[in-house]
Design an enzyme around this catalytic site. Structure first.
Site, short mmCIF file in Angstrom:
data_model
loop_
_atom_site.label_atom_id
_atom_site.label_comp_id
_atom_site.label_asym_id
_atom_site.label_seq_id
_atom_site.Cartn_x
_atom_site.Cartn_y
_atom_site.Cartn_z
N TYR A 1 8.32 -7.67 -2.24
CA TYR A 1 9.16 -8.79 -1.81
C TYR A 1 8.93 -10.08 -2.58
O TYR A 1 9.85 -10.90 -2.68
CB TYR A 1 8.95 -9.05 -0.32
CG TYR A 1 9.61 -7.99 0.55
CD1 TYR A 1 10.95 -8.07 0.90
CD2 TYR A 1 8.89 -6.88 0.97
CE1 TYR A 1 11.55 -7.10 1.65
CE2 TYR A 1 9.48 -5.88 1.73
CZ TYR A 1 10.82 -5.99 2.07
OH TYR A 1 11.42 -5.01 2.81
N ARG B 1 17.10 5.67 3.34
CA ARG B 1 15.74 5.73 3.85
C ARG B 1 15.74 5.20 5.28
O ARG B 1 16.12 4.06 5.54
CB ARG B 1 14.79 4.89 2.99
CG ARG B 1 13.36 4.99 3.51
CD ARG B 1 12.38 4.12 2.74
NE ARG B 1 11.11 4.15 3.47
CZ ARG B 1 10.35 3.11 3.72
NH1 ARG B 1 10.69 1.91 3.27
NH2 ARG B 1 9.24 3.23 4.42
N GLU C 1 11.47 -0.45 -0.67
CA GLU C 1 11.99 -1.65 -0.01
C GLU C 1 11.97 -2.80 -0.99
O GLU C 1 11.01 -2.98 -1.74
CB GLU C 1 11.15 -2.06 1.21
CG GLU C 1 11.30 -1.19 2.43
CD GLU C 1 10.52 -1.74 3.63
OE1 GLU C 1 10.28 -2.97 3.68
OE2 GLU C 1 10.13 -0.94 4.49
N TRP D 1 10.61 -7.58 13.65
CA TRP D 1 9.23 -7.62 14.13
C TRP D 1 8.93 -8.94 14.83
O TRP D 1 9.67 -9.32 15.74
CB TRP D 1 8.27 -7.30 12.98
CG TRP D 1 8.62 -6.01 12.29
CD1 TRP D 1 9.04 -5.84 11.01
CD2 TRP D 1 8.62 -4.68 12.87
NE1 TRP D 1 9.28 -4.50 10.75
CE2 TRP D 1 9.02 -3.78 11.87
CE3 TRP D 1 8.29 -4.18 14.14
CZ2 TRP D 1 9.13 -2.40 12.08
CZ3 TRP D 1 8.39 -2.80 14.36
CH2 TRP D 1 8.81 -1.94 13.33
N ASN E 1 7.07 -1.04 -1.68
CA ASN E 1 7.79 -2.07 -0.94
C ASN E 1 7.36 -3.41 -1.51
O ASN E 1 6.19 -3.78 -1.42
CB ASN E 1 7.45 -2.02 0.55
CG ASN E 1 7.93 -0.75 1.22
OD1 ASN E 1 8.49 0.13 0.58
ND2 ASN E 1 7.71 -0.64 2.52
N HIS F 1 6.79 4.49 10.77
CA HIS F 1 7.10 3.10 10.44
C HIS F 1 6.68 2.24 11.63
O HIS F 1 7.50 1.57 12.25
CB HIS F 1 8.58 2.94 10.11
CG HIS F 1 8.89 1.69 9.35
ND1 HIS F 1 9.61 1.67 8.17
CD2 HIS F 1 8.56 0.39 9.58
CE1 HIS F 1 9.73 0.44 7.73
NE2 HIS F 1 9.11 -0.37 8.57
N GLU G 1 3.82 1.12 4.67
CA GLU G 1 3.03 -0.11 4.62
C GLU G 1 1.76 -0.04 5.48
O GLU G 1 1.57 -0.80 6.43
CB GLU G 1 3.89 -1.31 5.03
CG GLU G 1 5.02 -1.58 4.05
CD GLU G 1 5.76 -2.87 4.31
OE1 GLU G 1 5.42 -3.58 5.28
OE2 GLU G 1 6.69 -3.19 3.54
#
Length: 472
Positions: free
Chosen positions: A299, A84, A371, A426, A297, A128, A171
């Site tokens: 986490y 990806r 993700e 980021w 995604n 993205h 996202e």
């Protein structure tokens, strides 16, 4: 509550499960001024003093633009069957609208050809976060959604003969909330009303792109990658169970319900009223049924409560604790669990619960974990390649993902670890490291970590179990 019955083709069996790794263009490509690429909002954001932790930017990143063949060889060595990545909109259409950049198209043609030659299926994401600066007004303007659809069509025409799984947006919650509400991501705006306006146009962009895809008769499937952490009720009271559900609907439901029902979650409409835009009748038709698969995604996990937890909390909306005003939900981290270098709790069972929630709410559509990963510190570690914590993380989270598939019968089609490389993270710059492979802009060397070998073992174990009929 099940909102929709999916009509998507069901998985044929374990042999179709995709093991992959994920990256994004701005975080790894570098070469931001090369071969006709235009500027993006993240180029502009990085140039603003104090916005990036270490003052870094994406100008070099991992230099994937020039070293992509080496990275694909590493993917093959890892044993993944899917990759990806994202296509850089300003590399394809430098001004966001208008002329197409042949050099940008050529780069992704070469990338795709190399992936296919190595037996790796491409899963490109069209957006993205690197919105071209030329899209004035950004996601606050409906014209940006139209520009995105035109850009998407360029990609479908150029790459559709080799791409069978497209992801429109990554996202959108982060784009809307962090970019337009809290101002901590590009474009750095702060207004409590802007996230809902930006989110509305992001959803329309998805719908318009999917319409281009389907009207064009391109082969394959198209979906979206929405992010969500699991929200576990702090107590078993009705109030806390409702708070957890409310938080999930404001998070994943915001950008997923409209793709199945043409409407925002009822709890959002009830709490926000006129602050939440309305879809026209034609927009409802545009969005309903516009996802062949869903990406997740994921986490971390937080506890959710309707009132302040013991010890209270702050009032930030960062996801690390406190109360999110529009939801009226208090979040608190689980006690006694490990945390990553991002401060995120490691709670593997949260991924299984999140997958089950999606399956139940949306009629068990095809899902990919697009993700999942963790950052751990380099400072204080004698050898940054000895990342035992990441190895344990991947082992635990993949176990829970497969349990959702085998025990709860979630239609899970694949798992993509974030990320292949240490990259530009980021606002954290180069101070946070999610990669299976060590890479810094200082020397750009690729050095696989222990977790690279651990993930390779997990993939191989799955294949062996598949041959023996153990993956049910």
């Amino acid at each position: 509550m099940r909102l929709a019955e999916t009509t998507a083709k069901k998985n044929d069996g374990p042999e179709r499960f995709v093991w992959g790794a994920a990256t994004s263009a701005f975080q790894i490509e570098g070469a931001t001024a090369a071969d006709g690429r235009g500027r993006s909002i993240w180029d502009d954001f990085c140039a603003r003093p104090g916005r990036i932790l270490d003052g870094g930017d994406g100008a070099i990143a991992c230099d994937h633009y020039r070293r992509y063949r080496k990275d694909i060889r590493l993917l093959k060595e890892l044993g993944v069957t899917g990759y990806r990545f994202s296509i850089s909109w300003p590399r394809i259409i430098p001004d966001g609208v208008g002329n197409v950049n042949p050099a940008g198209v050529d780069f992704y043609n070469r990338l795709l050809d190399e992936l296919i030659a190595n037996g790796i299926e491409p899963f490109p994401t069209l957006y993205h976060w690197d919105l071209p600066t030329g899209c004035r007004g950004g996601w606050l303007e409906p014209v940006t959604a139209e520009a995105f659809a035109a850009y998407a069509k360029v990609c479908f025409d150029a790459f559709g003969d080799r791409v069978k799984h497209w992801i429109t947006l990554n996202e959108s919650w982060c784009s809307a909330v962090l970019g337009y509400g809290l101002g901590v991501f590009a474009p750095g705006m702060t207004d409590p009303e802007m996230p809902y306006r930006a989110g509305h146009h992001l959803l329309l962009a998805h719908g318009l792109a999917v319409r281009e895809f389907r009207n064009g008769g391109y082969a394959g499937e198209i979906g979206i990658a929405n992010n969500c952490d699991w929200r576990e009720p702090l107590t078993d009271t009705a109030a806390d169970r409702d708070a957890a559900e409310r938080a999930l609907q404001f998070f994943y439901g915001w950008f997923t319900d409209p793709l199945f029902t043409g409407e925002y979650p009822e709890t959002m409409r009830r709490r926000l009223g006129g602050r939440l835009p309305e879809f026209s009748s034609s927009e409802k038709v545009l969005l309903t049924g516009s996802a062949d698969f869903l990406g997740l995604n994921h986490y971390t996990t937080m506890y959710a409560s309707d009132s302040p937890p013991p010890g209270g909390g702050d009032t930030t909306a960062s996801g690390n604790g406190g109360m999110i005003d529009d939801q009226q939900v208090w979040l608190s981290p689980p006690d006694g669990c490990a945390k990553t270098d991002m401060g995120w709790a490691v709670v593997p069972w949260g991924l299984r619960n999140m997958l089950r929630w999606i399956a139940e709410r949306y009629g068990n559509p095809p899902i990919y974990v697009t993700e999942n990963g963790c950052s751990d510190p380099i400072t204080g570690i004698s050898d940054p390649l000895e990342d035992a914590a990441r190895s344990s993380f991947i082992r635990a989270y993949t176990r829970e993902a497969l349990a959702a598939k085998t025990d709860s019968h979630v239609d899970l089609r694949g798992y993509f670890y974030w990320s292949l490389l240490d990259n530009f993270e980021w606002t954290s710059g180069y101070q946070r490291h999610f990669g299976l492979i060590r890479c810094t802009p200082d020397d750009l060397r690729r050095r696989p970590k222990k977790s690279f070998d651990e993930y390779r073992k997990i993939i191989e174990e799955y294949r062996v179990n598949q041959k023996e009929g153990k993956n049910k």
